[in-house]
Design an enzyme around this catalytic site. Structure first.
Site, PDB file in Angstrom:
ATOM      1  N   GLU A 174      38.763 -17.734 -58.953  1.00 27.86           N
ATOM      2  CA  GLU A 174      38.327 -17.450 -59.720  1.00 27.86           C
ATOM      3  C   GLU A 174      36.901 -16.432 -59.904  1.00 27.86           C
ATOM      4  OE1 GLU A 174      38.340 -20.182 -62.973  1.00 27.86           O
ATOM      5  OE2 GLU A 174      37.608 -18.526 -64.262  1.00 27.86           O
ATOM      6  N   GLU A 228      32.827 -13.120 -69.307  1.00 30.31           N
ATOM      7  CA  GLU A 228      32.774 -13.481 -70.240  1.00 30.31           C
ATOM      8  C   GLU A 228      32.488 -13.186 -71.152  1.00 30.31           C
ATOM      9  OE1 GLU A 228      35.736 -17.834 -69.847  1.00 30.31           O
ATOM     10  OE2 GLU A 228      33.080 -18.063 -68.632  1.00 30.31           O
ATOM     11  N   TRP A 264      40.257 -17.016 -77.085  1.00 24.90           N
ATOM     12  CA  TRP A 264      40.737 -18.540 -76.930  1.00 24.90           C
ATOM     13  C   TRP A 264      39.175 -18.867 -77.658  1.00 24.90           C
ATOM     14  CZ3 TRP A 264      37.654 -22.544 -73.577  1.00 24.90           C
ATOM     15  CH2 TRP A 264      36.453 -21.024 -73.039  1.00 24.90           C
ATOM     16  N   THR A 308      31.144 -27.428 -74.748  1.00 27.75           N
ATOM     17  CA  THR A 308      32.074 -26.211 -74.646  1.00 27.75           C
ATOM     18  C   THR A 308      31.824 -25.334 -76.214  1.00 27.75           C
ATOM     19  OG1 THR A 308      33.499 -27.010 -72.821  1.00 27.75           O
ATOM     20  CG2 THR A 308      34.713 -25.239 -74.770  1.00 27.75           C
TER      21      THR A 308
END
Ligand SMILES: *[C@@H]1O[C@H](CO)[C@@H](O)[C@H](O)[C@H]1NC(C)=O
Ligand SMILES: *[C@@H]1O[C@H](CO)[C@@H](O)[C@H](O)[C@H]1NC(C)=O
Ligand SMILES: *[C@@H]1O[C@H](CO)[C@@H](O)[C@H](O)[C@H]1NC(C)=O
Ligand SMILES: *[C@@H]1O[C@H](CO)[C@@H](O)[C@H](O)[C@H]1NC(C)=O
Ligand SMILES: *[C@@H]1O[C@H](CO)[C@@H](O)[C@H](O)[C@H]1NC(C)=O
Ligand SMILES: *[C@@H]1O[C@H](CO)[C@@H](O)[C@H](O)[C@H]1NC(C)=O
Ligand SMILES: *[C@@H]1O[C@H](CO)[C@@H](O)[C@H](O)[C@H]1NC(C)=O
Ligand SMILES: *[C@@H]1O[C@H](CO)[C@@H](O)[C@H](O)[C@H]1NC(C)=O
Length: 369
Positions: free
Chosen positions: A168, A172, A259, A270
């Site tokens: 990956e 972001e 998201w 998070t």
């Protein structure tokens, strides 16, 4: 979010497996049985589109070639005069990458029909965010997304490459700052401590202004760029750990998403990283009816190690038990599941979602935090 399997030490492919049946989980210790040979993106065994296409993981499938081949890269400048090249319901995607450039895996998209057309990724309280994936894979190359990011606490805009074995590469953008992009990479889903995250300044507000974000992934090094300027470089030679290069090497889909990271069911770390809990009373949300990110173009330039001949359709994984990194070969076998196995009747992603419950929503965005 990340499966527990990836937190375990990698185990040699040569170890005999206990095998999993249809609907059961497949993971680092348990591969799928012949009757349901494909290990889906979400780690479940099955036979149909939702299992054998998209993120089908060859390492946990019955055989390395149980998944359909990954459609081969084509250098293309994608623009969005309309949304005709996106399949809005990934359930019915059959693997024909000529027919669609992107699938909408979760959520929904619209088009502003302004400025030549802009793709809009939508996040509502009901839809749980939106993710699109390229139908074709990139096996090294340069990808630039010209986009405007979200600007709301708890909401993350992401532009990543993701392989079926979870190599990956990330850009972001947590929504509580519009002047910084975060870069990252992962090798086969391995979460390192410390992680590999980087921070880069953006010259102007990334919500109000288009900027070019680039992932330049070559065999020997990886560059992240903003507006054409390299802001971070990773050399493959600097990723050697215990004799293994922990460097992305496998064919990857290009994924863009908006998201919800700031929800009460996410872990506190998070939520804090994304800027806090999402406020659905935000005036932007109330007036538009959704949160959003805009994509003006996605420019893909392939850099395959071996240039694919005209009849090449896709990438397949080759056997390699002597290292932890599988080899990648070119194939002319069809990538279309209906052409490959006409008897298989589609099992919907909705069915898969029922099977997985809420897990799929957290897993679908793939990002490692
Ligand atoms: C792997 O899958 C097997 C079979 O479905 C399951 O029993 C096991 O708990 C899973 N292991 C992990 C670490 O998730
Ligand atoms: C997607 O297609 C499937 C199969 O035709 C259908 O059952 C499902 O309702 C569709 N979903 C949406 C959101 O349109
Ligand atoms: C894939 O889609 C293209 C464009 O719609 C079509 O011409 C072609 O016949 C399709 N291929 C298969 C194998 O279905
Ligand atoms: C990024 O911006 C911050 C705040 O303006 C500044 O302190 C920092 O030095 C900048 N970093 C780089 C690499 O320019
Ligand atoms: C974004 O949120 C994080 C975590 O709460 C915080 O550390 C950071 O200072 C915030 N950044 C801005 C620009 O508000
Ligand atoms: C697309 O990317 C390639 C390679 O980075 C570059 O040469 C080309 O100019 C780009 N095209 C556009 C329209 O930006
Ligand atoms: C497997 O890995 C070894 C060591 O990197 C390499 O020499 C060999 O060519 C690989 N085999 C295949 C089939 O890719
Ligand atoms: C695929 O490649 C094989 C071996 O090179 C060849 O015999 C076959 O005709 C090819 N098939 C197609 C559809 O091009």
């Amino acid at each position: 979010m990340h499966s527990l399997a990836a937190l375990l030490p990698l185990i040699s492919l040569a170890i005999p497996f206990v095998n999993a049946q249809a609907g059961q989980t497949c993971n680092v210790t348990t591969s799928c049985l012949a009757a349901a040979p494909c290990c889906s993106e979400y780690g479940f065994c099955g036979t149909t589109e939702a299992f054998c296409l998209g993120g089908c993981n060859p390492l946990y499938s019955y055989k390395l070639d149980s998944c359909l081949p990954n459609p081969v890269c084509q250098s293309t400048l994608h623009t969005f005069p309309n949304n005709d090249r996106l399949l809005s319901n990934a359930t019915i995607y059959d693997g024909n990458a000529t027919e669609y450039d992107f699938t909408v895996d979760e959520g929904s998209v619209i088009n502003t029909n302004q400025n030549g057309g802009e793709l809009v990724l939508i996040l509502t309280e009901a839809n749980g965010g939106t993710r699109i994936s390229s139908t074709r894979y990139l096996h090294y190359g340069t990808v630039t997304a010209k986009m405007k990011t979200g600007r709301w606490d708890g909401i993350v805009t992401a532009f990543i490459t993701m392989s079926n074995v979870k190599d990956e590469i990330d850009w972001e953008f947590p929504g509580n700052t519009t002047l910084e992009g975060q870069s990252n990479y992962f090798w086969q889903g391995l979460i390192t401590n410390p992680r590999h995250g980087g921070f880069s300044n953006i010259s102007s507000d990334s919500y109000s202004n288009y900027h070019d974000y680039t992932i330049d992934w070559q065999q020997d090094q990886l560059n992240w760029l903003i507006d054409g300027k390299v802001v971070r470089t990773l050399k493959k030679s600097d990723t050697l750990v215990n004799g293994v290069y922990q460097y992305p090497t496998t064919p990857s889909r290009i994924q863009l998403s908006l998201w919800p990271a700031g929800t009460s069911t996410d872990n506190a770390g998070t939520v804090a990283w994304s800027g806090g809990l999402i406020n659905y009373n935000d005036p932007d949300y109330v007036s538009a009816g959704h949160f959003y990110a805009l994509i003006s173009s996605i420019n893909i330039t392939c850099a395959d190690p071996t240039a694919p001949a005209a009849d090449i359709t896709g990438y397949v994984y080759g056997s390699n038990s002597s290292t932890d990194t599988p080899s990648v070969d070119l194939t002319n076998i069809t990538t279309n599941i209906n052409a490959a196995a006409p008897a298989l009747v589609g099992r919907s992603i909705a069915g898969l979602r029922t099977l997985l419950g809420v897990t799929v929503v957290a897993a679908i965005f793939g990002q490692m935090l």
